[in-house]
Enzyme design. Sequence first.
Site, PDB file in Angstrom:
ATOM      1  N   LYS A   1       1.029  -1.064  -0.321  1.00 20.25           N
ATOM      2  CA  LYS A   1      -0.005  -0.229   0.058  1.00 20.25           C
ATOM      3  C   LYS A   1       0.793   1.144  -0.378  1.00 20.25           C
ATOM      4  O   LYS A   1       1.826   1.323   0.536  1.00 20.25           O
ATOM      5  CB  LYS A   1      -1.003  -0.273   0.943  1.00 20.25           C
ATOM      6  CG  LYS A   1      -1.707   1.351   1.537  1.00 20.25           C
ATOM      7  CD  LYS A   1      -3.378   0.815   0.434  1.00 20.25           C
ATOM      8  CE  LYS A   1      -3.791   2.488   0.737  1.00 20.25           C
ATOM      9  NZ  LYS A   1      -3.625   3.003  -0.730  1.00 20.25           N
TER      10      LYS A   1
ATOM     11  N   LYS B   1       5.096   2.276   8.215  1.00 18.07           N
ATOM     12  CA  LYS B   1       4.058   3.103   8.132  1.00 18.07           C
ATOM     13  C   LYS B   1       2.812   2.497   8.895  1.00 18.07           C
ATOM     14  O   LYS B   1       1.575   2.967   9.855  1.00 18.07           O
ATOM     15  CB  LYS B   1       3.764   4.313   7.091  1.00 18.07           C
ATOM     16  CG  LYS B   1       2.901   4.962   7.981  1.00 18.07           C
ATOM     17  CD  LYS B   1       2.461   6.100   6.645  1.00 18.07           C
ATOM     18  CE  LYS B   1       3.982   7.216   6.326  1.00 18.07           C
ATOM     19  NZ  LYS B   1       3.542   8.166   4.456  1.00 18.07           N
TER      20      LYS B   1
ATOM     21  N   LYS C   1       4.908   1.684  -2.911  1.00 23.79           N
ATOM     22  CA  LYS C   1       5.091   3.210  -3.684  1.00 23.79           C
ATOM     23  C   LYS C   1       5.931   3.830  -5.403  1.00 23.79           C
ATOM     24  O   LYS C   1       6.066   2.511  -5.196  1.00 23.79           O
ATOM     25  CB  LYS C   1       5.979   3.371  -2.079  1.00 23.79           C
ATOM     26  CG  LYS C   1       6.322   5.487  -2.778  1.00 23.79           C
ATOM     27  CD  LYS C   1       5.568   6.252  -2.393  1.00 23.79           C
ATOM     28  CE  LYS C   1       5.628   6.397  -0.499  1.00 23.79           C
ATOM     29  NZ  LYS C   1       5.059   7.457  -0.150  1.00 23.79           N
TER      30      LYS C   1
ATOM     31  N   THR D   1      -4.615  13.382   6.163  1.00 21.21           N
ATOM     32  CA  THR D   1      -2.977  13.737   6.272  1.00 21.21           C
ATOM     33  C   THR D   1      -2.812  14.669   6.913  1.00 21.21           C
ATOM     34  O   THR D   1      -2.024  14.463   8.392  1.00 21.21           O
ATOM     35  CB  THR D   1      -2.294  13.549   4.516  1.00 21.21           C
ATOM     36  OG1 THR D   1      -2.567  12.512   4.499  1.00 21.21           O
ATOM     37  CG2 THR D   1      -0.615  13.604   5.451  1.00 21.21           C
TER      38      THR D   1
ATOM     39  N   ASN E   1      -1.254  20.277  -0.873  1.00 22.20           N
ATOM     40  CA  ASN E   1      -2.538  19.213  -0.267  1.00 22.20           C
ATOM     41  C   ASN E   1      -2.162  19.035   1.966  1.00 22.20           C
ATOM     42  O   ASN E   1      -2.713  19.433   1.993  1.00 22.20           O
ATOM     43  CB  ASN E   1      -2.831  17.997  -0.478  1.00 22.20           C
ATOM     44  CG  ASN E   1      -4.012  17.512   0.339  1.00 22.20           C
ATOM     45  OD1 ASN E   1      -4.979  17.342   0.194  1.00 22.20           O
ATOM     46  ND2 ASN E   1      -3.987  16.034   0.501  1.00 22.20           N
TER      47      ASN E   1
ATOM     48  N   SER F   1      -7.344   6.065   3.635  1.00 22.74           N
ATOM     49  CA  SER F   1      -7.064   5.248   2.593  1.00 22.74           C
ATOM     50  C   SER F   1      -7.625   3.475   3.243  1.00 22.74           C
ATOM     51  O   SER F   1      -8.621   2.712   2.132  1.00 22.74           O
ATOM     52  CB  SER F   1      -5.669   4.810   2.553  1.00 22.74           C
ATOM     53  OG  SER F   1      -5.678   6.005   1.063  1.00 22.74           O
TER      54      SER F   1
END
Length: 414
Positions: A67, A91, A103, A187, A218, A346
């Site tokens: 993820k 994480k 990623k 986030t 963002n 997410s």
Amino acid sequence: MSDVFEIAQSQIDKVAKQLNLDPGLHAIIREPKKVIEVNFPVRMDDGSVQVFKGFRGQHNNAVGPYKGGIRFHQDVTYEEVKALSTWMSIKCSVTGIPYGGGKGGIKVDPRKLSEGELERMSRAFIKAIANDIGDAIDIPAPDVNTNPKIMGWMLDEYEAIKNRSEPGVLTGKPISLGGSLGRTAATGRGVDITTREACKKLGIDMDKATVAIQGYGNVGSYAGMIIQDMGCNVTAVIDVYGGAYNPDGMCAYELDAFVKENGTVKGFPGSKDITNEDLFALDVDILIPAALENVITKDNAGDIKAKIISEAANGPTTPEADDILFENGVHVIPDVLANAGGVTVSYMEWIQNNYGLYWTEEEVNERLEELMVKAYSDGYEMAEKHKVDMRTGVYLNSINKIALALKDRGWATK
Ligand code: GLU
């Protein structure tokens, strides 16, 4: 040390030593399982064909599917994707969500593309990695310079290739395609929840606290707006084009509106321009790096006067800088904890997609609050217990969880 993957490995090695980690499990965790490199053609507006280079790093899937986001940036490299996917594994285990780390990235400066070129490139990348992703394989999301709109194009392309509906293959989607309420702000909200918890521990009154933010995209903008709602005063912000500094404070919401109109914080009414160097050395209570890697190094760590650094970006602090900050008593909330709110929501998006049932924004925010507060307090306790910095405390918890999953799969040394 400035090679990001070397940094990620050194962080793992440090904690493995402390944990007396099984050598087999340590060897597995220090390398990504798979790194995909694709070179794919895109038709440009002038009729020419340009070949873009993209990557997807899949670090570890012992706990669950890979993820992590996809970034569009001119500095994306194979090594960077390896580091970022490693950090995603850590994480995801920080808040205990059932994912491993992934990623991806395309080496491109998206500001140089037209809207049509951006869409064709996004679709072409997903086509190139379509067989390596899936809602139970690897689940991409937004990262630097990518957003819900791009996720929408990618989902459309993926579902057309697979000839099925599979909304859980990507998160951070537009709400109309199964995106979760609260995801865009998540986030930044998570950064502020952990900062608030740190303020409580350090006895900092948020109503009197000042904040400097590097990056107002963002993550940085939501971190600014929500921390202002918590009582703080944002006095400095900076982006790639320039800065805005006002010791009396600036309205984070007006800054956000200003950026949407002008593309930068530079020139915000009532502010002075500021350099990165000056921003990092400002006498503020809270410093939020919300841009890219390696911005706090041994060269500027000693100048930092902030009491809390909340790492909204991935990998902003080098290991040498970490040691200096720890010695100087600066409380660093590490990236894998501070910015875990994005991937945590997410996960909620993916659950909602899999169930076909949707939650209110309040429900999402409540769950996020609970998970972030617990992750902060688990990390804090571990750091206190071992008399180490927060990064090491958080890594100790996280690597323990990944190691246990690998051990239960039978991969410990006999
Ligand atoms: N790109 C974000 C991160 O670095 C979010 C990843 C996700 O939601 O999967 O954590």
